[in-house]
Design a protein around this motif. Sequence first.
Motif, short mmCIF file in Angstrom:
data_model
loop_
_atom_site.label_atom_id
_atom_site.label_comp_id
_atom_site.label_asym_id
_atom_site.label_seq_id
_atom_site.Cartn_x
_atom_site.Cartn_y
_atom_site.Cartn_z
N TRP A 121 0.87 -1.40 -0.15
CA TRP A 121 -0.04 -0.15 -0.20
C TRP A 121 0.79 1.23 0.00
O TRP A 121 0.66 2.29 -0.72
CB TRP A 121 -0.92 -0.10 1.01
CG TRP A 121 -1.68 1.30 1.34
CD1 TRP A 121 -1.57 2.50 2.00
CD2 TRP A 121 -2.90 1.72 0.47
NE1 TRP A 121 -2.50 3.31 1.94
CE2 TRP A 121 -3.41 2.63 0.87
CE3 TRP A 121 -3.63 0.89 -0.47
CZ2 TRP A 121 -4.65 3.31 0.41
CZ3 TRP A 121 -4.77 1.35 -1.12
CH2 TRP A 121 -5.01 2.80 -0.67
N TYR A 124 2.47 1.79 -3.37
CA TYR A 124 1.25 2.21 -4.19
C TYR A 124 1.13 3.86 -4.12
O TYR A 124 1.05 4.51 -5.00
CB TYR A 124 0.11 1.32 -3.93
CG TYR A 124 -1.20 1.97 -4.43
CD1 TYR A 124 -1.29 2.43 -5.82
CD2 TYR A 124 -2.38 2.23 -4.08
CE1 TYR A 124 -2.28 2.97 -6.60
CE2 TYR A 124 -3.50 2.69 -4.67
CZ TYR A 124 -3.32 2.87 -5.67
OH TYR A 124 -4.70 3.36 -6.71
N LYS A 128 1.64 6.26 -7.06
CA LYS A 128 0.39 6.43 -7.72
C LYS A 128 0.39 7.94 -8.51
O LYS A 128 0.01 7.82 -9.69
CB LYS A 128 -0.65 6.75 -6.75
CG LYS A 128 -2.26 6.98 -7.23
CD LYS A 128 -3.22 6.96 -6.32
CE LYS A 128 -4.56 7.03 -6.70
NZ LYS A 128 -5.54 7.17 -5.63
N PHE A 144 -8.97 2.57 -9.92
CA PHE A 144 -8.56 1.97 -8.64
C PHE A 144 -7.68 0.86 -8.77
O PHE A 144 -7.39 0.20 -10.03
CB PHE A 144 -9.54 1.67 -7.92
CG PHE A 144 -10.47 0.52 -8.58
CD1 PHE A 144 -10.55 -0.93 -8.12
CD2 PHE A 144 -11.80 0.57 -9.19
CE1 PHE A 144 -11.22 -1.87 -8.69
CE2 PHE A 144 -12.59 -0.07 -9.67
CZ PHE A 144 -12.36 -1.53 -9.37
N THR A 145 -7.00 0.32 -7.98
CA THR A 145 -6.12 -1.01 -8.12
C THR A 145 -6.31 -1.74 -7.04
O THR A 145 -6.77 -1.43 -5.97
CB THR A 145 -4.67 -0.52 -7.92
OG1 THR A 145 -4.33 -0.15 -6.92
CG2 THR A 145 -4.24 0.47 -9.04
N VAL A 146 -6.25 -3.06 -7.19
CA VAL A 146 -6.39 -4.15 -6.08
C VAL A 146 -5.30 -5.37 -6.29
O VAL A 146 -5.02 -5.56 -7.39
CB VAL A 146 -7.53 -4.89 -6.34
CG1 VAL A 146 -7.71 -6.07 -5.38
CG2 VAL A 146 -8.76 -3.94 -6.04
N LYS A 236 -0.59 -5.57 -8.85
CA LYS A 236 -1.77 -5.11 -8.68
C LYS A 236 -2.36 -5.18 -10.01
O LYS A 236 -1.70 -5.03 -11.21
CB LYS A 236 -1.77 -3.45 -8.31
CG LYS A 236 -1.00 -3.29 -6.94
CD LYS A 236 -1.17 -1.96 -6.37
CE LYS A 236 -0.70 -0.92 -7.18
NZ LYS A 236 0.91 -1.07 -7.21
N MET A 238 -5.42 -3.24 -12.38
CA MET A 238 -5.80 -1.75 -12.24
C MET A 238 -7.06 -1.48 -13.15
O MET A 238 -6.96 -2.12 -14.10
CB MET A 238 -4.87 -0.50 -12.75
CG MET A 238 -4.41 -0.64 -13.88
SD MET A 238 -3.30 0.90 -14.62
CE MET A 238 -2.69 0.38 -16.02
N GLU A 265 -11.76 -0.11 -4.17
CA GLU A 265 -10.40 -0.21 -3.93
C GLU A 265 -10.37 -0.66 -2.55
O GLU A 265 -9.50 -1.68 -2.35
CB GLU A 265 -9.77 1.17 -4.03
CG GLU A 265 -8.00 0.89 -3.88
CD GLU A 265 -7.63 2.18 -4.39
OE1 GLU A 265 -6.87 2.25 -5.41
OE2 GLU A 265 -7.26 3.38 -3.65
N THR A 266 -11.11 -0.07 -1.60
CA THR A 266 -10.90 -0.46 -0.14
C THR A 266 -11.40 -1.75 -0.15
O THR A 266 -10.84 -2.83 0.67
CB THR A 266 -11.84 0.34 0.49
OG1 THR A 266 -11.44 1.87 0.70
CG2 THR A 266 -11.92 -0.09 2.14
N TRP A 269 -8.88 -4.39 -1.59
CA TRP A 269 -7.62 -4.79 -0.85
C TRP A 269 -8.12 -5.87 0.26
O TRP A 269 -7.18 -6.76 0.55
CB TRP A 269 -6.93 -3.49 -0.34
CG TRP A 269 -6.17 -2.77 -1.26
CD1 TRP A 269 -6.69 -2.08 -2.51
CD2 TRP A 269 -4.67 -2.59 -1.43
NE1 TRP A 269 -5.58 -1.51 -3.12
CE2 TRP A 269 -4.52 -1.83 -2.54
CE3 TRP A 269 -3.37 -3.20 -0.50
CZ2 TRP A 269 -3.03 -1.67 -2.95
CZ3 TRP A 269 -2.37 -2.92 -0.65
CH2 TRP A 269 -2.11 -1.96 -1.95
#
Length: 330
Positions: A121, A124, A128, A144-146, A236, A238, A265-266, A269
């Motif tokens: 994180w 990132y 970012k 967003f990314t995961v 990740k 995206m 995104e939240t 993760w």
Amino acid sequence: MLHSRRISAVRLAAAAAIGLAGIASASAETKWDMPTPYGDSNFHTMNIAEFAKDISEKTGGSLTIQIHSAGSLFKHPEIKNAVRKGLAPIGEVLVSRLSNEDPVFGVDSVPFMANSYDAAWKLYQASKPLLEQKLEAQGLQLLFTVPWPPQGIYTKKEINTIDDLKGLKFRAYNAATERLAQLADAVPTQVEVPDLPTAFSTGRVEAMITSPSTGANSKAWDFLTHYYDTQAWLPKNMVFVNKAAFDGLADAEKAAILEAAATAETRGWEASKTETAEKTKVLADNGIKVLEPSAELQEALKGIGATMVSEWEASAGDDGKAVVEAYSKQ
């Protein structure tokens, strides 16, 4: 009679007005096709399905997203350019697939640079701004990314030292995994996820480094025997959008997308952390030997990682220095 004709005329006019309103409403509805690389049962795709649902609800159906999973609309290597060209307004890719065009896209796949969720994180957040800048220059906007679960090594035999990887056909899916294979004296071999069972069964590839998620989803126990939990890095995915398509939306629709993206995104993760535990257990439950790498193997892999971090910094130039400096301050 005249009075009744007037009433009929009024009714016809009203009906016409309602019909025109309906046509206007229909034309105001926007449907976006969204290509994604992975199947419907993959946690990334499931998260995107929730993202699409949120957008539809937030916009009252004025914007809907039709997901085309498992490369059914565009194959993984084609998705980014398809969105860039406007062939699809929105899509998902593995970020590090783009590292050949700019090293910044490969920062999350530098081995052992960030080997935990907290570290990933922070990396990132450090990278970012540059990631957004690179995408914007191509007419794209990051949503967003995961991350995937931490990467481990799968093999068809026991691996105790780095020498045990020598000469093995090692699956590579981006520049970083190709370089890792080279530094381990293995033979890098490009294979996409849907082709893994056939590639291993036919001997086209003999080892790979990927997440417990990919291993479980591809039923690695059918063609592999060992999994080493090296936690090398957390690459990740995206989700990004064609900037012109995004800018063409109503303000309320733009806001809905950004809100849904933040939530996704939240959620993504956290889902990744759950996925790590669940899918590692699935591997073990199905007969894969889940092992910690030996101290000798781990030390050798960290040495390869240190080499790759130095190489990445050199290749990324000022951008690399900026990311490393920002990451060190996190």
